[in-house]
Design a protein around this motif. Structure first.
Motif, mmCIF file in Angstrom:
data_model
loop_
_atom_site.group_PDB
_atom_site.id
_atom_site.type_symbol
_atom_site.label_atom_id
_atom_site.label_comp_id
_atom_site.label_asym_id
_atom_site.label_seq_id
_atom_site.Cartn_x
_atom_site.Cartn_y
_atom_site.Cartn_z
ATOM 1 N N ALA A 91 0.832 -1.210 0.000
ATOM 2 C CA ALA A 91 0.000 0.000 0.000
ATOM 3 C C ALA A 91 0.865 1.259 0.000
ATOM 4 O O ALA A 91 0.534 2.261 -0.654
ATOM 5 C CB ALA A 91 -0.927 0.008 1.212
ATOM 6 N N THR A 92 1.981 1.215 0.714
ATOM 7 C CA THR A 92 2.886 2.359 0.745
ATOM 8 C C THR A 92 3.470 2.633 -0.637
ATOM 9 O O THR A 92 3.519 3.782 -1.099
ATOM 10 C CB THR A 92 4.029 2.109 1.750
ATOM 11 O OG1 THR A 92 3.472 1.838 3.041
ATOM 12 C CG2 THR A 92 4.959 3.306 1.827
ATOM 13 N N ALA A 93 3.880 1.569 -1.317
ATOM 14 C CA ALA A 93 4.476 1.721 -2.647
ATOM 15 C C ALA A 93 3.474 2.286 -3.644
ATOM 16 O O ALA A 93 3.769 3.252 -4.359
ATOM 17 C CB ALA A 93 5.023 0.383 -3.136
ATOM 18 N N ALA A 102 -3.300 -3.077 -2.678
ATOM 19 C CA ALA A 102 -2.757 -2.339 -3.825
ATOM 20 C C ALA A 102 -3.647 -1.160 -4.204
ATOM 21 O O ALA A 102 -3.499 -0.582 -5.275
ATOM 22 C CB ALA A 102 -2.604 -3.269 -5.028
ATOM 23 N N ARG A 103 -4.563 -0.790 -3.310
ATOM 24 C CA ARG A 103 -5.470 0.329 -3.579
ATOM 25 C C ARG A 103 -5.035 1.542 -2.749
ATOM 26 O O ARG A 103 -5.083 1.501 -1.515
ATOM 27 C CB ARG A 103 -6.910 -0.046 -3.245
ATOM 28 C CG ARG A 103 -7.411 -1.241 -4.031
ATOM 29 C CD ARG A 103 -8.865 -1.555 -3.715
ATOM 30 N NE ARG A 103 -9.768 -0.542 -4.262
ATOM 31 C CZ ARG A 103 -11.086 -0.579 -4.119
ATOM 32 N NH1 ARG A 103 -11.647 -1.558 -3.421
ATOM 33 N NH2 ARG A 103 -11.844 0.355 -4.649
ATOM 34 N N PRO A 104 -4.638 2.620 -3.381
ATOM 35 C CA PRO A 104 -4.192 3.791 -2.619
ATOM 36 C C PRO A 104 -5.331 4.509 -1.897
ATOM 37 O O PRO A 104 -5.105 5.215 -0.911
ATOM 38 C CB PRO A 104 -3.561 4.697 -3.683
ATOM 39 C CG PRO A 104 -4.161 4.272 -4.974
ATOM 40 C CD PRO A 104 -4.454 2.805 -4.832
ATOM 41 N N PRO A 121 -3.865 3.060 4.803
ATOM 42 C CA PRO A 121 -2.821 3.192 5.826
ATOM 43 C C PRO A 121 -1.464 2.821 5.243
ATOM 44 O O PRO A 121 -1.319 1.771 4.601
ATOM 45 C CB PRO A 121 -3.252 2.206 6.918
ATOM 46 C CG PRO A 121 -4.699 1.926 6.657
ATOM 47 C CD PRO A 121 -4.875 2.062 5.174
ATOM 48 N N VAL A 122 -0.473 3.683 5.430
ATOM 49 C CA VAL A 122 0.851 3.449 4.841
ATOM 50 C C VAL A 122 1.941 3.569 5.906
ATOM 51 O O VAL A 122 1.705 4.045 7.019
ATOM 52 C CB VAL A 122 1.130 4.449 3.693
ATOM 53 C CG1 VAL A 122 0.118 4.277 2.575
ATOM 54 C CG2 VAL A 122 1.116 5.888 4.211
ATOM 55 N N VAL A 143 11.498 3.152 -8.409
ATOM 56 C CA VAL A 143 10.497 2.394 -7.648
ATOM 57 C C VAL A 143 9.764 1.432 -8.578
ATOM 58 O O VAL A 143 9.569 0.248 -8.244
ATOM 59 C CB VAL A 143 9.507 3.338 -6.943
ATOM 60 C CG1 VAL A 143 8.304 2.560 -6.395
ATOM 61 C CG2 VAL A 143 10.201 4.079 -5.794
ATOM 62 N N LEU A 144 9.333 1.910 -9.733
ATOM 63 C CA LEU A 144 8.641 1.050 -10.690
ATOM 64 C C LEU A 144 9.532 -0.120 -11.121
ATOM 65 O O LEU A 144 9.056 -1.251 -11.300
ATOM 66 C CB LEU A 144 8.201 1.858 -11.911
ATOM 67 C CG LEU A 144 7.070 2.866 -11.678
ATOM 68 C CD1 LEU A 144 6.899 3.761 -12.904
ATOM 69 C CD2 LEU A 144 5.765 2.146 -11.339
ATOM 70 N N THR A 145 10.804 0.147 -11.295
ATOM 71 C CA THR A 145 11.747 -0.901 -11.712
ATOM 72 C C THR A 145 11.906 -1.947 -10.605
ATOM 73 O O THR A 145 11.941 -3.159 -10.869
ATOM 74 C CB THR A 145 13.112 -0.292 -12.050
ATOM 75 O OG1 THR A 145 12.944 0.672 -13.110
ATOM 76 C CG2 THR A 145 14.092 -1.358 -12.500
#
Length: 387
Positions: free
Chosen positions: A166-168, A240-242, A256-257, A381-383
């Motif tokens: 969730a943080t990512a 995976a939902r922001p 929550p992150v 981050v995506l990588t």
């Protein structure tokens, strides 16, 4: 128009498996591409460009001010044909110095005049048209489907901490809103909800059943795989939902992150990949916090490039899915077919007017420098999170 055109039909590929051909021609393809200059892959060799346009007073003044303030360097210019050529060479030399190389993000910076921007804004269906703020604009062109999936890496992320995913995705989402458009797993869930659940990505199996019966009939075997309980784990699991909609207060809430102290601790624990991800999330978190402190950017939705006109881009700079799944492929096919039939799209996310006064020019280039740093961290981050 500004620069020599490039007029060729283009086929777009996603992960080497799926292609989307342009179904209609936008203004970008119709105009002489003396309308723009593209910078391939940002960080490679930057071509020179020749400006083919009569020198208006406003145009010359803007070019002169950019050299006078020192944000563009005269020693980056070689044998310019005219002021526009000098501006293009110097600006792309600045980009070469400031812009990192990207592994996941795919986009281009394009220089345009106000008339070229006006045409694209009208194509995108923005009815009020363009309120011209400068004779020169910087466009963000997104012309390809750059597809990547989290895949098996999700297990390592979840083992490291239940809130790390969730943080990512929350930081990716915020960085995307600040810079270039990145499609994240929650968008696939929203697409599916619009097609099958009457638009509600938070609906229950019971609520979705009536919609699915209307579409597939009474036979449960025909539609059970389209139920929310079956689809959400594939397209976008809860972690995976922001954002989630809280019906009790009728508002969206952030997931929550993890805070900086927790990320610092996790950057010293777990496997190598998870430690690297936590370190980069810390960096991205710090850069986004720095963006909020910049003058005029406390609003979390304001783009760091200062985009003031929007192009309804067909493509994102990158797509991040949970898995490279048949369902994901079908949603992308349906999405692009729908957009192409509508015809109100371009290959630009938006356009930022070049500042015209010395103080504003310095501030604008400082903001763009910070935006490029955010993009570099976002790409890393995506990588780290995808394959």
């Amino acid at each position: 128009m500004l620069f020599d055109p490039q007029s060729a039909d283009v086929e777009f590929e996603a992960s080497g498996q799926r292609s989307y051909e342009r179904a209609s021609r936008t203004a970008t393809e119709h105009r002489p591409a003396a309308g723009f200059l593209s910078v391939p892959k940002l960080g490679g060799v930057v071509p020179n460009a020749v400006l083919r346009r009569p020198h208006t007073h406003d145009y010359r003044r803007v070019v002169f001010r950019h050299f006078q303030t020192g944000v563009l360097r005269a020693d980056d210019v070689t044998s310019p044909v005219d002021a526009g050529d000098a501006f293009a060479q110097a600006f792309h030399a600045w980009l070469d110095r400031e812009c990192p190389k990207f592994e996941r993000l795919e986009f281009q910076f394009v220089l345009l005049d106000a008339q070229a921007v006006r045409v694209d804004v009208e194509i995108a269906g923005n009815g009020h048209g363009l309120d011209v703020a400068s004779p020169l604009y910087l466009g963000l062109e997104l012309s390809n489907e750059s597809f990547h999936s989290i895949g098996d890496r999700v297990d390592s992320i979840r083992r490291t901490h239940p809130r790390l995913m969730a943080t990512a995705v929350s930081l990716i989402d915020e960085a995307s809103r600040r810079t270039v458009y990145v499609r994240t797993p929650d968008e696939f869930l929203d697409m599916f909800a619009r097609w099958y659940w009457n638009g509600s990505s938070d609906c229950t199996d019971e609520e979705a059943t009536e919609e699915l019966k209307d579409r597939f009939g009474e036979d449960f075997e025909e539609f059970h795989r389209y139920m929310p309980s079956a689809v959400r784990p594939i397209l976008c699991p809860d972690d995976a939902r922001p954002f989630r909609y809280d019906a009790s207060v009728m508002r969206w809430r952030k997931a929550p992150v993890l805070g900086a102290p927790a990320l610092e601790r996790l950057s010293l624990e777990g496997d190598k990949a998870a430690r690297g991800l936590c370190r980069e999330l810390l960096q991205l978190k710090s850069l986004l916090a720095g963006a909020k402190r910049r003058r005029g950017f406390r609003n979390q939705t304001r783009n760091l490039f200062g985009l003031e006109a929007w192009g309804n881009s067909l493509f994102p700079a990158a797509t991040l899915a949970m898995n490279e799944d048949q369902l994901v492929g079908q949603l992308l096919d349906d999405h692009y077919n729908c957009e192409m039939q509508g015809g109100e799209y371009t290959y630009f996310q938006g356009f930022a007017p070049f500042a015209t006064e010395a103080r504003a020019i310095r501030r604008q280039f400082a903001d763009w420098r910070h935006a490029l740093r955010v993009l570099g961290s976002l790409d890393r981050v995506l990588t780290l999170i995808s394959s």
